[in-house]
Design a protein around this motif. Structure first.
Motif: not given
Length: 256
Positions: A43-46, A48-53, A232-238, A240-246
């Motif tokens: 469904g797109g980069m963001l 993914q971010v919303v679901h991960a958060a 999500l950001k503290v763990s580094g996963a955020y 990873q989601v952004i860079e992985g998607y790009i």
């Protein structure tokens, strides 16, 4: 009497727990690549971010796709709990709670290579038409020129349509985040010799998840979401989601 009181208290507690356990009803719009889109991975980069958060805060959710303006209004009426991604505007801030930023965006001007536009110069832009997708809010400088009558606005359904309309000369330029604008150019197969991005950004803004301030749990939803996003950001996963998607998009776009 005490038994009846305890029964009512227990029933109230169960009802509250049931309400809290209900999935969060999300809505977003299509054709906002790479941020949201039905045809995009997950469904797109963001998205993914919303679901991960939300996963970080153990919050279940459902996601519906609506035209941007319709989804926005339905959320305001309470038919959905939250919508995303939106920039902060004074008008929206009166009606919605905003989450912490999902992403910081850099706004650039996209114009024809044979008629380049690099700055928000009122004299240069006088009498021109800016393409702003329906339901989008242009940057403050562009909005000011629209209100003064220096610029005209044309609003098709999405950013890909704006890129195509600028390419054929129907409109003069559009403004978008670098990732978003570059993706739109790729989607219409526009070359560097046809459309170009301004060298410098004209503004920076952020994209957010928003919840109506009339929602009975609005502030709680935002607080829980922000806590999940922070984890999500503290763990580094955020990142990873952004860079992985790009990276995944780059690989997909380079595959014949």
């Amino acid at each position: 009497m005490r038994t009846q009181t305890r029964t009512w208290l227990l029933l109230s507690l169960l009802l509250c727990t049931s309400a809290l356990a209900e999935p969060l009803r999300l809505v977003t719009g299509d054709n906002y690549a790479p941020f949201t889109g039905k045809a995009l991975p997950a469904g797109g980069m963001l998205t993914q971010v919303v679901h991960a958060a939300l996963a970080q805060s153990n919050t279940d959710s459902t996601l519906e796709w609506e035209p941007w303006n319709r989804g926005y209004l339905k959320t305001l009426r309470g038919e959905y709990d939250a919508t995303f991604p939106y920039v902060l505007t004074p008008l929206r801030e009166q009606a919605y709670f905003y989450s912490a930023p999902l992403l910081m965006v850099e706004q650039h001007i996209y114009s024809r290579a044979v008629d380049p536009i690099d700055t928000v110069d009122p004299e240069l832009l006088r009498g021109r038409t800016v393409c702003v997708p329906l339901g989008w809010q242009p940057p403050a400088q562009i909005q000011g020129l629209l209100e003064q009558g220096i610029l005209s606005r044309h609003s098709p359904i999405g950013i890909k349509e704006c890129a195509r309309l600028v390419l054929i000369g129907r409109d003069d330029f559009f403004v978008a985040d670098r990732r978003l604008g570059d993706t739109a150019l790729q989607l219409i197969d526009a070359s560097d010799g046809q459309l170009r991005r301004s060298t410098a950004m004209i503004s920076a803004s952020s994209l957010h998840l928003i919840v109506p301030n009339s929602h009975p749990r609005g502030s709680v939803i935002i607080a829980e979401f922000n806590a999940g996003l922070d984890r999500l950001k503290v763990s580094g996963a955020y990142q990873q989601v952004i860079e992985g998607y790009i990276q995944s998009r780059a690989l997909t776009q380079s595959t014949p």
